[in-house]
Design an enzyme around this catalytic site. Structure first.
Site, PDB file in Angstrom:
ATOM      1  N   ASP A  47       0.828  -1.215   0.000  1.00 25.07           N
ATOM      2  CA  ASP A  47       0.000   0.000   0.000  1.00 25.07           C
ATOM      3  C   ASP A  47       0.863   1.266   0.000  1.00 25.07           C
ATOM      4  O   ASP A  47       0.426   2.334   0.407  1.00 25.07           O
ATOM      5  CB  ASP A  47      -0.967  -0.012   1.182  1.00 25.07           C
ATOM      6  N   HIS A  98      24.586   9.635 -15.088  1.00 32.12           N
ATOM      7  CA  HIS A  98      23.441   9.609 -14.159  1.00 32.12           C
ATOM      8  C   HIS A  98      23.699   8.662 -12.987  1.00 32.12           C
ATOM      9  O   HIS A  98      22.807   7.924 -12.562  1.00 32.12           O
ATOM     10  CB  HIS A  98      22.158   9.210 -14.910  1.00 32.12           C
ATOM     11  N   ASP A 143      26.708  16.512  -8.236  1.00 31.61           N
ATOM     12  CA  ASP A 143      25.667  17.161  -9.048  1.00 31.61           C
ATOM     13  C   ASP A 143      24.408  17.128  -8.198  1.00 31.61           C
ATOM     14  O   ASP A 143      23.706  16.108  -8.123  1.00 31.61           O
ATOM     15  CB  ASP A 143      25.500  16.413 -10.379  1.00 31.61           C
ATOM     16  N   ASP A 170      20.346  23.696  -9.823  1.00 32.32           N
ATOM     17  CA  ASP A 170      21.035  22.548 -10.430  1.00 32.32           C
ATOM     18  C   ASP A 170      22.524  22.884 -10.491  1.00 32.32           C
ATOM     19  O   ASP A 170      22.941  23.670 -11.344  1.00 32.32           O
ATOM     20  CB  ASP A 170      20.432  22.308 -11.832  1.00 32.32           C
ATOM     21  N   HIS A 215      27.141  14.962 -23.687  1.00 32.65           N
ATOM     22  CA  HIS A 215      25.792  15.412 -23.314  1.00 32.65           C
ATOM     23  C   HIS A 215      25.561  16.853 -23.736  1.00 32.65           C
ATOM     24  O   HIS A 215      26.451  17.506 -24.278  1.00 32.65           O
ATOM     25  CB  HIS A 215      25.558  15.202 -21.810  1.00 32.65           C
ATOM     26  N   HIS A 242      20.229  23.326 -20.128  1.00 31.84           N
ATOM     27  CA  HIS A 242      18.785  23.206 -20.318  1.00 31.84           C
ATOM     28  C   HIS A 242      18.087  24.304 -19.534  1.00 31.84           C
ATOM     29  O   HIS A 242      18.650  24.819 -18.563  1.00 31.84           O
ATOM     30  CB  HIS A 242      18.317  21.824 -19.832  1.00 31.84           C
ATOM     31  N   HIS A 272      14.705  19.937 -15.698  1.00 32.57           N
ATOM     32  CA  HIS A 272      14.816  20.089 -17.145  1.00 32.57           C
ATOM     33  C   HIS A 272      13.502  20.753 -17.544  1.00 32.57           C
ATOM     34  O   HIS A 272      12.513  20.084 -17.837  1.00 32.57           O
ATOM     35  CB  HIS A 272      15.000  18.737 -17.834  1.00 32.57           C
ATOM     36  N   GLU A 275      26.670  23.569 -18.309  1.00 34.51           N
ATOM     37  CA  GLU A 275      27.300  22.416 -17.651  1.00 34.51           C
ATOM     38  C   GLU A 275      28.205  21.586 -18.565  1.00 34.51           C
ATOM     39  O   GLU A 275      27.923  20.412 -18.831  1.00 34.51           O
ATOM     40  CB  GLU A 275      26.225  21.530 -17.008  1.00 34.51           C
ATOM     41  N   TYR A 319      35.027  13.784 -19.662  1.00 36.44           N
ATOM     42  CA  TYR A 319      35.010  12.499 -18.936  1.00 36.44           C
ATOM     43  C   TYR A 319      36.061  11.592 -19.560  1.00 36.44           C
ATOM     44  O   TYR A 319      36.028  11.362 -20.778  1.00 36.44           O
ATOM     45  CB  TYR A 319      33.615  11.864 -19.019  1.00 36.44           C
ATOM     46  N   ARG A 328      32.858  17.822 -14.351  1.00 37.47           N
ATOM     47  CA  ARG A 328      31.734  18.628 -14.860  1.00 37.47           C
ATOM     48  C   ARG A 328      31.579  19.811 -13.925  1.00 37.47           C
ATOM     49  O   ARG A 328      31.754  19.658 -12.699  1.00 37.47           O
ATOM     50  CB  ARG A 328      30.435  17.804 -14.926  1.00 37.47           C
ATOM     51  N   GLU A 358      28.757  23.033 -13.280  1.00 41.12           N
ATOM     52  CA  GLU A 358      27.411  23.465 -13.693  1.00 41.12           C
ATOM     53  C   GLU A 358      26.948  24.649 -12.859  1.00 41.12           C
ATOM     54  O   GLU A 358      26.926  24.576 -11.620  1.00 41.12           O
ATOM     55  CB  GLU A 358      26.424  22.297 -13.508  1.00 41.12           C
TER      56      GLU A 358
END
Ligand code: GLY
Ligand code: MN
Ligand code: MN
Length: 435
Positions: free
Chosen positions: A41, A245, A262, A273, A354, A358, A365, A383, A387, A396, A398
């Protein structure tokens, strides 16, 4: 509600902006999001529907907004339908909005209970010609379950097949991509909380710490400030920093590695972000610093390029050209790799695969037409990353940037990013720890 109250004028103005885009004799319906089931539930915490929040400031489940600007009965021009509060609901789920509370939040006079919806809706449908219904038209959305809006569209078109139906999403995207002053203030607040979370986490980082312990520092700061994670945080040490990710956050941070953070706060449903990449032991190696400085140069240049008139695809191309130069300088690409490359899959994509950024707002996003040129009021993330799995790390960086008539405004300008600043921050924390 965990956030400070927002003046209803924001939502009243948003509705007015939407009204101006509607055809004569129209009806708009916007539904809350479903509560999504897990196991047994169990339910996931409800994520408010961004369009409903944008137009009403209401976060309560099952709510429906109906707008019919030309309805004969003036009271029916703007109606909010809510769950009817009752003592049993109060006992199990707690307080539900009263009429007065919903009026104060949204600035909508006409508050009705959900059991009245079918009758009122039928009356309105008999009057109007054009019906605007909502759907998720985000370019990258993958939707495998039927949403509340999707169910409503099906029921509505079955019962009233001869109306002229329209996509509300197109109008919402056009409106939401341009942020008002109040919305920018809320994004700034999310950025401030993110900064505090970052400083708290950065001061703790050292060899032996688990990625999830860094996550916990952010969680502590966000929760105490009435915010939540804008998206599952990425705390990626060593080779994990090359997984775009990565969300497991279960590895140990080791000496000589970088850790990529990130992470963003969501405050009053507005998001930040942020990405920073730090050396686990407080000092970058020569190679890490070279790559870091390359990414930082690209980020700086691309922040400067956040000006009205720029097209997203040209902005991306410009970033890729800069990254390509940096990759040559870093010895990761050779001129012949570029001469021989397949133009549809350029060599630089091996290290930067990438998008550069955005729109950001009520969604991380965020919605907006990426084929349109940047305009004042847009908020974009910037960003870039490089890599290098074969070297065991990625970088990275951002920041969130507001496009204005004049210079772009970096909403994260006060979050340490220079490699010297990062090392200084970490070494000051080390000194405090060893005292
Ligand atoms: N954190 C997701 C992104 O940077 O787009
Ligand atoms: Mn991010
Ligand atoms: Mn982002």
């Amino acid at each position: 509600m965990r956030h400070a109250p927002i003046k209803p004028a924001l939502f009243q103005r948003n509705r007015e902006r939407l009204r101006r885009l509607l055809l004569p004799n129209s009806l708009v319906v916007v539904n809350a999001n479903d509560l999504l089931p897990t196991n047994a539930d169990g339910l996931l915490p409800m994520v408010p529907n961004s369009d409903l929040f944008y137009l009403t400031g209401i976060e309560q489940e099952e709510t429906i907004l109906v707008m019919a600007p030309d309805a004969t009965d003036e009271r029916q021009r703007e109606i909010l339908f809510l769950r009817r509060p009752n003592p049993q609901l109060e006992t199990w789920e707690g307080h539900k909005l009263t009429r007065e509370e919903a009026q104060a939040l949204s600035g909508i006079e006409e508050i009705r209970w959900l059991d009245e919806f079918p009758t009122v809706f039928h009356q309105l449908m008999c009057e109007v010609e054009h019906v605007y219904l909502n759907s998720n038209e985000h370019r990258r959305a993958v939707i495998e379950v039927q949403t509340r809006d999707a169910r409503f569209i099906r029921q509505c078109q079955e019962r009233y097949p001869l109306h002229s139906y329209h996509r509300l999403a197109r109008l919402m995207h056009a409106l939401r991509v341009v942020k008002s002053r109040e919305e920018i203030d809320l994004i700034k607040k999310a950025c401030r909380i993110t900064r505090q979370g970052f400083l708290r986490a950065a001061r703790k980082i050292r060899p032996g710490l688990k990625e999830m312990e860094i996550e916990a520092e952010f969680a502590h700061e966000f929760t105490r400030q009435g915010a939540r994670f804008a998206y599952p945080p990425i705390i990626a040490a060593g080779r994990n920093s090359c997984v775009l990710h990565y969300i497991r956050n279960d590895a140990v941070c080791r000496k000589g590695e970088v850790v990529l953070l990130d992470v963003g706060a969501c405050y009053a449903n507005y998001n930040a972000d942020l990405t920073r990449t730090l050396p686990v032991n407080g000092r970058f190696t020569r190679r890490q610093r070279q790559v870091y400085e390359a990414v930082l140069r690209v980020q700086r240049a691309m922040i400067r390029a956040c000006v009205p008139g720029t097209l997203h695809k040209d902005w991306q191309k410009q970033a890729e050209a800069l990254i390509q130069e940096e990759l040559l300088r870093l010895g990761l690409l050779k001129p012949r790799d570029i001469r021989r490359q397949d133009p549809r899959n350029p060599a630089l994509k091996r290290y930067f695969m990438h998008g550069l950024g955005h729109p950001l707002g009520l969604d991380v996003h965020d919605v907006g037409f990426m084929s349109e040129p940047f305009a004042p009021g847009w908020v974009l993330t910037v960003e870039p990353g490089i890599y290098i799995p074969e070297e065991g790390f990625g970088v990275r960086l951002e920041n969130d940037v507001l496009v204005t008539e004049k210079e772009p405004v970096d909403l994260m300008a006060d979050i340490p990013i220079e490699p010297d600043e990062i090392e200084e921050l970490m070494s000051a924390a080390r000194r405090t720890r060893s005292r």
